[in-house]
Design an enzyme around this catalytic site. Structure first.
Site, short mmCIF file in Angstrom:
data_model
loop_
_atom_site.label_atom_id
_atom_site.label_comp_id
_atom_site.label_asym_id
_atom_site.label_seq_id
_atom_site.Cartn_x
_atom_site.Cartn_y
_atom_site.Cartn_z
N ARG A 193 -11.05 2.95 10.35
CA ARG A 193 -10.22 1.93 9.70
C ARG A 193 -9.01 1.69 10.58
NH1 ARG A 193 -5.60 2.14 6.51
NH2 ARG A 193 -5.39 0.54 4.90
N LEU A 194 -8.91 0.49 11.12
CA LEU A 194 -7.80 0.15 12.01
C LEU A 194 -6.59 -0.22 11.17
CD1 LEU A 194 -9.68 -1.98 14.69
CD2 LEU A 194 -9.11 0.45 14.78
N ASP A 195 -5.69 0.73 11.00
CA ASP A 195 -4.53 0.52 10.15
C ASP A 195 -3.47 -0.29 10.88
OD1 ASP A 195 -2.85 1.29 7.72
OD2 ASP A 195 -1.60 2.03 9.36
N GLU A 235 -7.95 -3.84 8.65
CA GLU A 235 -7.15 -3.96 7.43
C GLU A 235 -6.08 -5.03 7.64
OE1 GLU A 235 -3.42 -2.31 5.11
OE2 GLU A 235 -3.78 -2.18 7.26
N ASP A 293 -2.56 1.88 -1.48
CA ASP A 293 -1.47 0.91 -1.50
C ASP A 293 -1.44 0.21 -2.85
OD1 ASP A 293 -0.65 1.49 1.08
OD2 ASP A 293 -1.94 -0.03 1.98
N LEU A 343 6.21 -6.22 0.50
CA LEU A 343 6.72 -7.43 -0.14
C LEU A 343 5.63 -8.16 -0.93
CD1 LEU A 343 8.83 -8.85 2.83
CD2 LEU A 343 9.67 -7.60 0.85
N GLN A 345 2.86 -6.68 -2.74
CA GLN A 345 2.00 -5.85 -3.56
C GLN A 345 2.71 -5.42 -4.84
OE1 GLN A 345 0.90 -2.61 -0.93
NE2 GLN A 345 -0.75 -3.80 -0.01
#
Length: 492
Positions: A193-195, A235, A293, A343, A345
């Site tokens: 997972r490329l964060d 992501e 998240d 900002l 979520q």
């Protein structure tokens, strides 16, 4: 390599069971036996308890010894497809590399590893260039640090002042990321997972987010991963058209539009926005309702003058409904009410966002499982855990409202709840139907929304939702045998 099309689990290693990789493996093989085809292990690197719950690694190539070691990751990967986070954009200010920079300044061998304002914009950046930078959080884009001889450097900090951005195009940056990828490959990791990859490339005159050069960089990482037998999941939170375009260029993307669209349907009985999205949504996606998240809003909103899947009024109503359903708890964890927030979520468990309504929650999962993509279920959502106000009060980190520490006793207790039993049965129905390897179709009229799958082997699966009362029926045909369920009967 292709991922198996089974439901996947998302979890912190230290928050599900006894707190280490070996014991989590036992939980997956006992209490959660036959439920998941894979597991996304949220950051397990040293340390797991930094300022951003592991997303600010001091040493990304070391498993936090409180959890185990790479051998334990490899053992887990021998039984399940393992996803691991590759934190592409930044590393901890407490890392040995950055500490060396603080001591030695530009003479440090690690100085090329990190980005500064001057490296990107020169000594005299224009105000216009700086104003264009897209900000995911209310914190400053740059943080000042005193380095050798009292010199002040403006290091790029996209997220927090403890997360120093990496110059991913430098030789040092490439070597750093290559080392992490090699560790993953050697430890049976299937999916990376490329964060925060969308922020990795910075360019003067741009918003420094998802540039053409960013796509090229992601493709380079994907090619390296493929050469090592792995795939990449990107992501990105952005406008839905951007997500569609990104999906054409990468292995896998998240369907982040789905969670608010399903909520909108359940709150208003209006299915048109979801149906519109399903006309264009990526098929090479991973679906989620909840993650570590918050619940994303930007993914269905307007952006840069382009209309979203929901209008402003619908989004405002959606957020207010979440606050009402959670009895105001989400308000205490969102925006300026708690630190370290995004900002775009709302921080709340998905279960509480639906008012802890078992029927609505099970319907939300059924819709998720029938939409295109590989479904992932977060550990809190799997067990129907409600907002953790005690942890929120202790840490004042908004997202901790949905990040409880669960021991085995708590797991076993929650598994006895009707809504959790129903969800587990729904997971097994999804996993055992070969129809989901076939073609997806959907239809909508004033009375019902139908999501259906059919495979060349004549297997079929259908979810029919009555929009008048939000009742639902599931029908499956497998090996010429037919079965059907009223969704609410799974709660009995």
């Amino acid at each position: 390599m292709s991922l198996n099309n089974k439901v996947q689990l998302i979890t912190y290693v230290d928050r599900l069971g006894s707190g280490n990789l070996e014991d989590m493996n036992k939980v997956l093989n006992n209490q959660l036996k036959d439920l998941f085809g894979g597991v996304h292990c949220l950051p397990f690197y040293y340390p797991i308890d930094g300022s951003d719950a592991g997303f600010d690694p001091i040493d990304h190539t070391k498993v936090d010894e409180r959890l185990g070691d790479w051998g334990d990751v490899k053992a887990l990967g021998s039984q399940f497809e393992v996803m691991a986070d590759m934190i592409v954009n930044h590393m901890s200010a407490e890392s040995p590399q950055f500490k060396d920079v603080l001591v030695n300044g530009k003479s440090s061998i690690y100085y090329p590893l990190f980005l500064t304002k001057e490296k990107v914009f020169g000594e005299n950046p224009s105000k216009d260039d700086l104003a264009k930078i897209y900000r995911p959080r209310p914190t400053p884009c740059f943080s000042q640090f005193e380095v050798a001889d009292g010199q002040i450097e403006n290091f790029w900090t996209t997220f927090t002042s403890n997360q120093i951005d990496i110059d991913v195009k430098s030789d040092a940056g490439e070597a750093y990321l290559d080392d992490i990828m090699t560790k993953f490959s050697n430890a049976n990791v299937s999916l990376i997972r490329l964060d925060a990859a969308g922020y990795a490339i910075k360019k003067p005159g741009s918003n420094c987010f998802m540039l053409e050069e960013t796509f090229e960089f992601i493709q380079e990482l994907a090619d390296k991963a493929k050469a090592k037998g792995m795939k990449c999941l990107v992501e990105i939170h952005s406008h839905y058209e951007t997500q569609v375009n990104i999906a054409k260029k990468v292995d896998l993307v998240y369907d982040f539009a789905l969670p608010p669209l399903i909520m909108h349907l359940l709150f208003t009985k209006e299915a048109a926005p979801l149906a519109k999205w399903l006309e264009v949504s990526p098929r090479n996606c991973v679906t989620v309702l909840d993650t570590h998240d918050g619940i994303g809003i930007i993914d269905v909103g307007k952006y840069d003058g382009k209309p979203g899947l929901l209008d402003d009024t619908s989004i405002d109503n959606l957020v207010e409904k979440i606050h009402k359903n959670s009895q105001g708890e989400s308000q205490k964890a969102t925006g300026a009410a708690a630190s370290n927030v995004d900002l775009y979520q709302v921080n709340c468990t998905y279960y509480d966002a639906l008012g802890a309504d078992d029927k609505a929650y099970l319907l939300s999962r059924a819709i998720q499982f029938f939409c295109p993509g590989i479904p992932q279920v977060y550990y809190m959502g799997l067990l129907g855990i409600q907002n953790d106000m005690a942890l929120l009060e202790k840490t004042n980190v908004g997202r901790d409202i949905n990040r409880s520490y669960l021991d085995k006793q708590m797991i076993e207790s929650q598994l006895g709840k009707p809504v959790v039993k129903g969800l587990c049965q729904l997971i097994k129905l999804r996993n055992n139907s070969s129809a989901f390897e076939g073609q997806f179709n959907h239809s909508l009229d004033k009375q019902q929304l139908i999501l259906s799958w059919s495979n060349v082997n004549k297997s079929q699966a259908q979810l029919c939702i009555d929009l008048n009362n939000l009742s639902a029926k599931l029908t499956f045909i497998e090996n010429e045998a037919s079965s059907s369920y009223q969704l609410e009967d799974l709660l009995l």
